[in-house]
Design a protein around this motif. Structure first.
Motif, PDB file in Angstrom:
ATOM      1  N   PHE A  23     -29.765  51.035  10.379  1.00 31.38           N
ATOM      2  CA  PHE A  23     -30.297  49.802  10.972  1.00 31.38           C
ATOM      3  C   PHE A  23     -31.353  50.138  12.014  1.00 31.38           C
ATOM      4  N   ASP A  24     -31.043  51.058  12.908  1.00 32.70           N
ATOM      5  CA  ASP A  24     -31.984  51.409  13.976  1.00 32.70           C
ATOM      6  C   ASP A  24     -33.293  51.961  13.420  1.00 32.70           C
ATOM      7  N   LYS A  25     -33.215  52.710  12.339  1.00 27.85           N
ATOM      8  CA  LYS A  25     -34.404  53.330  11.762  1.00 27.85           C
ATOM      9  C   LYS A  25     -35.276  52.346  10.982  1.00 27.85           C
ATOM     10  N   TYR A  26     -34.652  51.465  10.219  1.00 28.24           N
ATOM     11  CA  TYR A  26     -35.411  50.695   9.229  1.00 28.24           C
ATOM     12  C   TYR A  26     -35.660  49.221   9.569  1.00 28.24           C
ATOM     13  N   TYR A  27     -35.106  48.699  10.640  1.00 28.20           N
ATOM     14  CA  TYR A  27     -35.253  47.266  10.914  1.00 28.20           C
ATOM     15  C   TYR A  27     -36.192  47.030  12.093  1.00 28.20           C
ATOM     16  N   ALA A  28     -37.104  46.074  11.924  1.00 29.17           N
ATOM     17  CA  ALA A  28     -38.105  45.750  12.935  1.00 29.17           C
ATOM     18  C   ALA A  28     -37.475  44.997  14.109  1.00 29.17           C
ATOM     19  N   GLU A  29     -38.149  45.049  15.247  1.00 34.56           N
ATOM     20  CA  GLU A  29     -37.662  44.350  16.452  1.00 34.56           C
ATOM     21  C   GLU A  29     -37.529  42.853  16.228  1.00 34.56           C
ATOM     22  N   ASP A  30     -38.408  42.283  15.409  1.00 40.35           N
ATOM     23  CA  ASP A  30     -38.397  40.828  15.191  1.00 40.35           C
ATOM     24  C   ASP A  30     -37.784  40.454  13.838  1.00 40.35           C
ATOM     25  N   VAL A  31     -36.915  41.300  13.316  1.00 38.02           N
ATOM     26  CA  VAL A  31     -36.296  41.065  12.011  1.00 38.02           C
ATOM     27  C   VAL A  31     -35.536  39.736  11.991  1.00 38.02           C
ATOM     28  N   VAL A  32     -35.542  39.104  10.823  1.00 42.88           N
ATOM     29  CA  VAL A  32     -34.749  37.900  10.569  1.00 42.88           C
ATOM     30  C   VAL A  32     -33.823  38.230   9.410  1.00 42.88           C
ATOM     31  N   MET A  33     -32.518  37.986   9.607  1.00 45.25           N
ATOM     32  CA  MET A  33     -31.528  38.228   8.556  1.00 45.25           C
ATOM     33  C   MET A  33     -30.871  36.900   8.217  1.00 45.25           C
ATOM     34  N   THR A  34     -30.883  36.567   6.932  1.00 43.83           N
ATOM     35  CA  THR A  34     -30.357  35.289   6.463  1.00 43.83           C
ATOM     36  C   THR A  34     -29.277  35.535   5.426  1.00 43.83           C
ATOM     37  N   GLU A  35     -28.207  34.771   5.516  1.00 42.64           N
ATOM     38  CA  GLU A  35     -27.118  34.834   4.543  1.00 42.64           C
ATOM     39  C   GLU A  35     -26.500  33.447   4.442  1.00 42.64           C
ATOM     40  N   PRO A  36     -25.585  33.243   3.493  1.00 41.97           N
ATOM     41  CA  PRO A  36     -24.990  31.916   3.349  1.00 41.97           C
ATOM     42  C   PRO A  36     -24.324  31.393   4.618  1.00 41.97           C
ATOM     43  N   ARG A  37     -23.877  32.280   5.491  1.00 40.47           N
ATOM     44  CA  ARG A  37     -23.185  31.857   6.714  1.00 40.47           C
ATOM     45  C   ARG A  37     -24.113  31.603   7.885  1.00 40.47           C
ATOM     46  N   GLY A  38     -25.415  31.858   7.734  1.00 35.84           N
ATOM     47  CA  GLY A  38     -26.336  31.591   8.831  1.00 35.84           C
ATOM     48  C   GLY A  38     -27.477  32.579   8.902  1.00 35.84           C
ATOM     49  N   THR A  39     -28.309  32.385   9.916  1.00 29.51           N
ATOM     50  CA  THR A  39     -29.487  33.215  10.131  1.00 29.51           C
ATOM     51  C   THR A  39     -29.435  33.800  11.532  1.00 29.51           C
ATOM     52  N   ARG A  40     -29.819  35.071  11.623  1.00 29.15           N
ATOM     53  CA  ARG A  40     -29.926  35.750  12.908  1.00 29.15           C
ATOM     54  C   ARG A  40     -31.359  36.222  13.083  1.00 29.15           C
ATOM     55  N   THR A  41     -31.834  36.190  14.326  1.00 30.91           N
ATOM     56  CA  THR A  41     -33.222  36.543  14.604  1.00 30.91           C
ATOM     57  C   THR A  41     -33.279  37.600  15.695  1.00 30.91           C
ATOM     58  N   GLY A  42     -34.071  38.628  15.464  1.00 32.18           N
ATOM     59  CA  GLY A  42     -34.264  39.690  16.446  1.00 32.18           C
ATOM     60  C   GLY A  42     -33.303  40.839  16.220  1.00 32.18           C
ATOM     61  N   LYS A  43     -33.777  42.032  16.492  1.00 32.60           N
ATOM     62  CA  LYS A  43     -33.004  43.237  16.225  1.00 32.60           C
ATOM     63  C   LYS A  43     -31.705  43.280  17.035  1.00 32.60           C
ATOM     64  N   ALA A  44     -31.751  42.867  18.297  1.00 29.97           N
ATOM     65  CA  ALA A  44     -30.554  42.925  19.145  1.00 29.97           C
ATOM     66  C   ALA A  44     -29.452  42.020  18.599  1.00 29.97           C
ATOM     67  N   GLU A  45     -29.806  40.782  18.232  1.00 33.17           N
ATOM     68  CA  GLU A  45     -28.806  39.846  17.696  1.00 33.17           C
ATOM     69  C   GLU A  45     -28.260  40.333  16.357  1.00 33.17           C
ATOM     70  N   CYS A  46     -29.142  40.825  15.508  1.00 30.65           N
ATOM     71  CA  CYS A  46     -28.715  41.312  14.188  1.00 30.65           C
ATOM     72  C   CYS A  46     -27.843  42.557  14.317  1.00 30.65           C
ATOM     73  N   ARG A  47     -28.189  43.438  15.233  1.00 34.40           N
ATOM     74  CA  ARG A  47     -27.387  44.655  15.422  1.00 34.40           C
ATOM     75  C   ARG A  47     -26.004  44.298  15.975  1.00 34.40           C
ATOM     76  N   ALA A  48     -25.947  43.368  16.899  1.00 29.27           N
ATOM     77  CA  ALA A  48     -24.654  42.936  17.447  1.00 29.27           C
ATOM     78  C   ALA A  48     -23.766  42.386  16.337  1.00 29.27           C
ATOM     79  N   TYR A  49     -24.352  41.649  15.401  1.00 35.65           N
ATOM     80  CA  TYR A  49     -23.592  41.113  14.271  1.00 35.65           C
ATOM     81  C   TYR A  49     -23.043  42.252  13.408  1.00 35.65           C
ATOM     82  N   GLU A  50     -23.873  43.254  13.147  1.00 33.78           N
ATOM     83  CA  GLU A  50     -23.437  44.403  12.341  1.00 33.78           C
ATOM     84  C   GLU A  50     -22.318  45.162  13.056  1.00 33.78           C
ATOM     85  N   GLU A  51     -22.441  45.327  14.371  1.00 33.86           N
ATOM     86  CA  GLU A  51     -21.388  45.998  15.142  1.00 33.86           C
ATOM     87  C   GLU A  51     -20.075  45.227  15.047  1.00 33.86           C
TER      88      GLU A  51
END
Length: 119
Positions: A23-51
């Protein structure tokens, strides 16, 4: 490295238990991740979700990479995978999903996951 090779590298790292490193290597700071359960914006929010996801796993049984493909000219890749995990509390789940990644340079700027929301 092609986008297809980068996508495969991400999932190879996941198979080795290195989700956050990939995740740290390949995802941009302003990444947007979308799935059926919702959308997350920004690397910090997306990383927290993965953690949080990782913290809920008691045992990781397997991750199969079923298909990997790309449209190099469009900067898009996809990965079809199956993950078998036991969550804390004992619920074992086999999760099948497709991730579609949009790249800019060496980083993913958007990723959409397709899966059955009933998992």
């Amino acid at each position: 490295m092609s986008y297809k090779e980068k996508a495969r590298d991400i999932y190879n790292q996941l198979q080795q238990g290195q989700l956050l490193s990939a995740f740290d290597k390949y995802y941009a700071e302003d990444v947007v991740m979308t799935e059926p359960r919702g959308t997350r914006t920004g690397k910090a929010e997306c990383r927290a979700y993965e953690e949080q996801f990782l913290n809920n796993i008691e045992e990781f049984h397997s991750l199969e990479i079923n298909k990997v493909g790309s449209d190099e000219a469009a900067g898009t890749s996809f990965v079809e995978s199956t993950m078998d995990v036991t969550f804390k509390g004992g619920h074992r789940a086999k999760m099948e999903q497709v991730a579609v990644q949009q790249w800019q340079g060496d980083q993913i700027v958007h990723e959409r996951f397709y899966y059955d929301n009933a998992q």
